[in-house]
Design a protein around this motif. Structure first.
Motif, mmCIF file in Angstrom:
data_model
loop_
_atom_site.group_PDB
_atom_site.id
_atom_site.type_symbol
_atom_site.label_atom_id
_atom_site.label_comp_id
_atom_site.label_asym_id
_atom_site.label_seq_id
_atom_site.Cartn_x
_atom_site.Cartn_y
_atom_site.Cartn_z
ATOM 1 N N GLN A 65 0.853 -1.496 0.010
ATOM 2 C CA GLN A 65 0.033 -0.008 -0.063
ATOM 3 C C GLN A 65 0.872 1.222 -0.210
ATOM 4 O O GLN A 65 0.259 2.312 -0.193
ATOM 5 N N ARG A 66 2.210 1.166 0.356
ATOM 6 C CA ARG A 66 2.844 2.326 0.407
ATOM 7 C C ARG A 66 2.977 3.286 -0.802
ATOM 8 O O ARG A 66 3.288 4.460 -1.069
ATOM 9 N N ARG A 67 2.936 2.564 -1.920
ATOM 10 C CA ARG A 67 2.986 3.119 -3.394
ATOM 11 C C ARG A 67 1.644 3.963 -3.546
ATOM 12 O O ARG A 67 1.524 4.973 -4.549
ATOM 13 N N ASN A 68 0.356 3.549 -2.972
ATOM 14 C CA ASN A 68 -0.766 3.991 -3.089
ATOM 15 C C ASN A 68 -1.124 5.311 -2.226
ATOM 16 O O ASN A 68 -1.959 5.953 -2.586
ATOM 17 N N ILE A 69 -0.351 5.511 -1.068
ATOM 18 C CA ILE A 69 -0.382 6.495 -0.203
ATOM 19 C C ILE A 69 0.635 7.540 -0.386
ATOM 20 O O ILE A 69 1.651 7.437 -0.278
ATOM 21 N N TRP A 70 0.005 8.685 -0.639
ATOM 22 C CA TRP A 70 0.875 9.752 -0.927
ATOM 23 C C TRP A 70 1.139 10.832 -0.013
ATOM 24 O O TRP A 70 1.846 11.891 -0.011
ATOM 25 N N SER A 71 0.476 10.803 1.200
ATOM 26 C CA SER A 71 0.640 11.584 2.468
ATOM 27 C C SER A 71 0.556 10.624 3.659
ATOM 28 O O SER A 71 -0.120 9.558 3.857
ATOM 29 N N PRO A 72 1.060 11.412 4.725
ATOM 30 C CA PRO A 72 0.672 10.926 6.211
ATOM 31 C C PRO A 72 -0.820 11.170 6.500
ATOM 32 O O PRO A 72 -1.500 11.677 5.766
ATOM 33 N N LEU A 73 -1.159 10.278 7.669
ATOM 34 C CA LEU A 73 -2.687 10.191 7.981
ATOM 35 C C LEU A 73 -2.936 11.807 8.605
ATOM 36 O O LEU A 73 -2.017 12.151 9.240
ATOM 37 N N GLU A 74 -4.057 12.216 8.044
ATOM 38 C CA GLU A 74 -4.427 13.504 8.455
ATOM 39 C C GLU A 74 -5.641 13.475 9.369
ATOM 40 O O GLU A 74 -6.272 13.134 8.754
ATOM 41 N N ILE A 75 -5.385 13.808 10.549
ATOM 42 C CA ILE A 75 -6.617 13.757 11.541
ATOM 43 C C ILE A 75 -6.918 14.943 11.486
ATOM 44 O O ILE A 75 -6.666 15.844 12.031
ATOM 45 N N GLN A 76 -8.511 14.940 10.981
ATOM 46 C CA GLN A 76 -9.237 16.207 11.053
ATOM 47 C C GLN A 76 -10.186 16.523 12.203
ATOM 48 O O GLN A 76 -10.872 17.544 12.288
ATOM 49 N N GLY A 77 -9.896 15.600 13.429
ATOM 50 C CA GLY A 77 -10.780 15.979 14.566
ATOM 51 C C GLY A 77 -11.928 15.386 14.807
ATOM 52 O O GLY A 77 -12.474 14.195 13.803
ATOM 53 N N VAL A 78 -12.720 15.689 15.612
ATOM 54 C CA VAL A 78 -14.028 14.976 15.954
ATOM 55 C C VAL A 78 -14.914 15.937 14.925
ATOM 56 O O VAL A 78 -15.292 17.043 14.913
ATOM 57 N N GLU A 79 -15.753 14.939 14.001
ATOM 58 C CA GLU A 79 -16.695 15.284 13.168
ATOM 59 C C GLU A 79 -17.826 15.782 13.613
ATOM 60 O O GLU A 79 -18.736 16.675 13.487
ATOM 61 N N SER A 80 -18.561 14.638 14.416
ATOM 62 C CA SER A 80 -19.864 14.707 14.974
ATOM 63 C C SER A 80 -19.907 13.885 16.006
ATOM 64 O O SER A 80 -19.059 12.881 16.464
ATOM 65 N N PHE A 81 -21.213 13.812 16.763
ATOM 66 C CA PHE A 81 -21.505 12.732 17.717
ATOM 67 C C PHE A 81 -22.854 11.932 17.196
ATOM 68 O O PHE A 81 -23.665 12.167 16.727
ATOM 69 N N SER B 32 -25.284 8.662 18.620
ATOM 70 C CA SER B 32 -25.598 7.522 19.397
ATOM 71 C C SER B 32 -24.721 7.443 20.689
ATOM 72 O O SER B 32 -24.140 6.417 21.081
ATOM 73 N N GLY B 33 -24.172 8.763 21.068
ATOM 74 C CA GLY B 33 -23.456 9.027 22.200
ATOM 75 C C GLY B 33 -21.776 8.592 22.039
ATOM 76 O O GLY B 33 -21.229 8.381 23.040
ATOM 77 N N SER B 34 -21.551 8.652 20.818
ATOM 78 C CA SER B 34 -20.032 8.177 20.481
ATOM 79 C C SER B 34 -19.525 9.382 19.668
ATOM 80 O O SER B 34 -20.142 9.702 18.784
ATOM 81 N N ALA B 35 -18.066 9.863 19.686
ATOM 82 C CA ALA B 35 -17.734 10.800 19.140
ATOM 83 C C ALA B 35 -17.195 9.972 17.642
ATOM 84 O O ALA B 35 -16.577 8.984 17.709
ATOM 85 N N ILE B 36 -17.214 10.870 16.628
ATOM 86 C CA ILE B 36 -16.758 10.415 15.242
ATOM 87 C C ILE B 36 -15.700 11.264 15.034
ATOM 88 O O ILE B 36 -15.672 12.292 14.878
ATOM 89 N N LEU B 37 -14.622 10.505 14.724
ATOM 90 C CA LEU B 37 -13.349 11.097 14.519
ATOM 91 C C LEU B 37 -13.129 10.737 12.771
ATOM 92 O O LEU B 37 -13.560 9.958 12.070
ATOM 93 N N ARG B 38 -12.587 11.945 12.044
ATOM 94 C CA ARG B 38 -12.587 12.059 10.770
ATOM 95 C C ARG B 38 -11.024 12.060 10.476
ATOM 96 O O ARG B 38 -10.274 13.011 11.022
ATOM 97 N N ALA B 39 -10.712 11.266 9.402
ATOM 98 C CA ALA B 39 -9.178 11.161 8.881
ATOM 99 C C ALA B 39 -9.201 11.109 7.708
ATOM 100 O O ALA B 39 -10.036 10.292 7.034
ATOM 101 N N ARG B 40 -7.950 11.282 6.915
ATOM 102 C CA ARG B 40 -7.936 10.940 5.471
ATOM 103 C C ARG B 40 -6.430 10.769 4.925
ATOM 104 O O ARG B 40 -5.592 11.172 5.802
ATOM 105 N N PHE B 41 -6.400 9.962 4.016
ATOM 106 C CA PHE B 41 -5.052 9.823 3.323
ATOM 107 C C PHE B 41 -5.198 10.566 1.868
ATOM 108 O O PHE B 41 -6.287 10.469 1.161
ATOM 109 N N LYS B 42 -3.869 11.169 1.322
ATOM 110 C CA LYS B 42 -3.918 11.473 0.147
ATOM 111 C C LYS B 42 -3.521 10.443 -0.706
ATOM 112 O O LYS B 42 -2.338 9.744 -0.456
#
Length: 718
Positions: free
Chosen positions: A643-659, A661-671
């Motif tokens: 997978q290293r050839r397909n991933i062009w950037s480090p993991l970008e943690i964008q923070g808590v997106e929403s809640f 059912s009582g759980s926090a939703i973390l959003r992240a992305r790879f380029k």
């Protein structure tokens, strides 16, 4: 001509013929009608007597009599030409043909009778050669001396070539993949000693007195040398057809076909050499012709045996084509397959026709059999030259050139013209063998036709050259990006532009060719304009598809192998035409969408993509621990070799997106690389689940608060 036909002597003679019945009628009828013959008889006989005197004078003169006879024959021929031909039906034509064949094969003019007379005369000439033993000794001596001298010289040269070959470590037979020098060395080894010995023998034989034995020995040596040359050339021609899966067939032909080919060439050369005037004068016309015919017939029979014996190896050489040609030129490959399977049938038919023509043309020294054998030799030589040219054209170019694509295609174009010139030369020489010529035809009656054909051929060749240059320019411009690599846009636009260029060049070349051939092309151009205008007004949707597709392709909105969302359909672009786009979705269904129905394009394949992750954090897990866990998983997947050839950037943690059912939703992305975002997402989710299982953590589940009211009025909260 008609002035000569009606010259004075012939006119007087014809008038005499016409006046004879009239004179007799007057002599009988006039006396009874007029009652007096004394007055009319002198008037009738006086001009007749004068005419008779003039005719007698003309017939007494030899020159005038010959001229009168020639004029009468010309008058008869002109009268026959003036008569309309009699139309014959099918039965009449068949009957006339059968009658002609019956006359040809019966009577004193039949081939059997002529051959019998020929052999009888040859037998008489052979009997006249039976000289006393004292007179035969010089003939035998000359024959033996010439052959012995030639054989000893050839043996010495063969021994010398063997010593040289052993000295330099050269092989005796051809290698499996012979080079041009190997073929030349093989021909020199087979032919060189005998040919050099023959040349030396010819010069040394001038010291011997002229005799029939010397001439026969020279003819025999010449025939054997020509047979060796013919067999060596044929083996070289077979060797030029070397390729994959042909080694066994070539091995059979190289080791078993040399001697039969040597016999064929020797008999043919011997039959041809017997037409030498000195031999004809020594042997006799009929004996030389009969012997030459027997030699030619033997050459034809050995040719038929050679065809039957080696039909399978030669068929294998013809049928076995390179894989690239079989894949790209299916029609040509199928035609060659059929030709290779049944090649021996027309060859045997040709041999049979030659033998039949030789039988029918008894007494003719220029028989069809000799002509057919000469044409066969010319065909073999033409194949050898074409093979050498093809071998030279397949040599790789040394060094990288700036315009290598242009030079490669232009080289192929030039070599194709060379092949065409070789075949035209073979056709010209073959026609000259049969007494015809393309050059004489173009200079004579076919001058106008040949000029038009040459202009047509020149137009087509020039159009072909323009097509090669323009197609190469388009290919060079579209397949080279800044990095010099082919891109998807080139694969998309290349077929469209090539088709438009080909159609345009073909139409222009066709119009120019028709104009050069004398046809008025103005109505064609006017008609084409009217038809184009009618199509433009009558097919507006088609025009809309064409224009929209043209702008989409020029703007590079989509290309082949792109993953797009077009017209509500999500899939991979498999093909583009000038009117439609063809998609294949994830279920394998093909969707064909006209360009005019495309309102928007969602392209997932351009430049890069984003793999988006939405992770629900368990309620009993700290947010910072969840972020740390996701970073660890992201670092591990970046180090994954898959997978290293397909991933062009480090993991970008964008923070808590929403809640939810009582759980926090973390959003992240790879380029990621284009179209690889879904593959990266699946791999990240799998690795994250494994790490959570190893840490003893459960996935976040929906939470619910339940409040129970007891009878005492209290509450319990769970």
């Amino acid at each position: 001509m008609f002035a000569r036909l009606f010259a004075l002597p012939s006119t007087l003679f014809i008038c005499l013929l016409l006046l004879l019945p009239m004179a007799s009628a007057q002599a009988v009828g006039l006396p009874s009608l007029l009652g007096s013959s004394s007055k009319t008889q002198p008037e009738a006989t006086e001009p007749l007597g004068q005419s008779l005197d003039e005719v007698i004078k003309s017939l007494e003169n030899d020159q005038q009599r010959t001229k009168l006879l020639a004029d009468l024959k010309k008058l008869r021929d002109a009268t026959k030409k003036a008569q309309p031909p009699v139309e014959e039906g099918v039965l009449g034509l068949i009957g006339g043909t059968l009658s002609t064949l019956e006359k040809q094969f019966s009577g004193a003019d039949s081939p059997i009778t002529r051959w019998s007379d020929e052999f009888d005369l040859a037998k008489e000439e052979f009997s006249s050669l039976m000289l006393p033993a004292s007179e035969w000794l010089p003939i035998i001596f000359g024959f033996a001396v010439v052959l012995m001298l030639w054989s000893l010289l050839a043996a010495a040269l063969i021994w010398l070539s063997h010593r040289l070959r052993m000295r330099f470590g050269l092989t005796e037979e051809l290698p499996q993949h012979p080079r041009t020098w190997d073929l030349v060395r093989f021909a020199l080894r087979k032919l060189g000693p005998w040919l050099i010995a023959l040349v030396i023998t010819v010069y040394m034989s001038y010291a011997l007195p002229p005799s029939l034995g010397k001439y026969l020995a020279m003819v025999l040596a010449y025939a054997l040398v020509v047979g060796t040359c013919f067999s060596a050339v044929c083996v070289i021609a077979f060797s030029l057809l070397d390729g994959p899966h042909r080694h066994r067939a070539l091995y059979i032909l190289r080791h078993q076909a040399f001697r039969p080919l040597w016999l064929i060439g020797s008999f043919a050369a011997f039959g041809e050499a017997l037409n030498d005037p000195r031999l004809v004068a020594s042997l006799g016309i009929h004996l030389a012709h009969a012997t030459a015919t027997v030699a030619n017939v033997l050459a034809a029979l050995f040719t038929g045996l050679f065809i039957l014996r080696f039909r399978r190896p030669i068929a294998h050489l013809i049928r076995n084509q390179p894989l690239s040609r079989r894949l790209t030129r299916r029609a040509l490959s199928d035609t060659i397959e059929i030709l290779g399977t049944f090649w021996y049938l027309p060859a045997l038919v040709l041999v049979g026709i030659s033998l039949f023509a030789t039988f029918v043309s008894a007494g003719d020294t220029s028989t069809a059999l000799r002509q057919a054998l000469i044409c066969t030799v010319l065909l073999v030589v033409c194949m050898v030259i074409n093979g050498l040219v093809r071998r030279h054209s397949l040599k790789p170019q040394r060094g990288a050139k700036r315009h290598a694509l242009y030079s490669e295609r232009l080289k192929s174009f030039c070599y194709t013209l060379v092949h065409l010139a070789i075949w035209l030369a073979f056709i010209e020489l073959g026609l000259r063998v049969w007494g015809m010529s393309l050059i004489r035809f173009t200079e004579g009656e076919g001058h106008d036709v040949s000029v038009k054909l040459f202009s047509l051929a020149g137009t087509l060749i020039f159009a072909w050259l323009i097509w090669i240059l323009s197609d190469t320019a388009v290919h060079h411009a579209l397949t080279r990006s800044r990095k010099g690599l082919a891109n998807a846009r080139a694969q998309t636009m290349m077929p469209l532009i090539r088709n438009v260029l080909f159609v345009a060049i073909f139409i222009i070349a066709l119009i120019v060719a028709l104009a050069n051939m004398g046809m008025n092309v103005t109505p064609l151009l006017a008609g084409a304009g009217v038809i184009g205008l009618a199509i433009g007004f009558g097919a507006q949707s088609l025009v809309a598809d064409l224009i929209t597709g043209l702008f989409i392709i020029i703007e590079d909105s989509l290309a082949i192998d792109d993953y797009v969302d077009v017209g509500g359909h999500l899939g991979t672009v498999e093909g583009l035409t000038i009117r439609t786009v063809r998609l294949r979705d994830i279920d394998g269904i093909v969707h064909t969408i006209p360009f005019s129905e495309i309102k928007s394009i969602k392209n997932y394949s351009r430049e890069f993509g984003y793999a988006i992750f939405r992770v629900a954090v368990p309620y009993n897990m700290e947010i910072d621990e969840a972020i740390k866990l996701m970073r660890d998983v992201g670092q591990k997947i970046r180090n994954d070799p898959l997978q290293r050839r397909n991933i062009w950037s480090p993991l970008e943690i964008q923070g808590v997106e929403s809640f939810e059912s009582g759980s926090a939703i973390l959003r992240a992305r790879f380029k990621t690389a284009p179209i690889k975002q879904w593959e990266v997402s699946r791999a990240f989710n799998l690795l994250l689940k494994r790490h959570m299982d190893e840490a003893g953590l459960d996935l976040a589940t929906p939470r619910m608060s339940v409040q129970v009211i007891t009878p005492a009025g209290g509450t319990e909260k769970d």
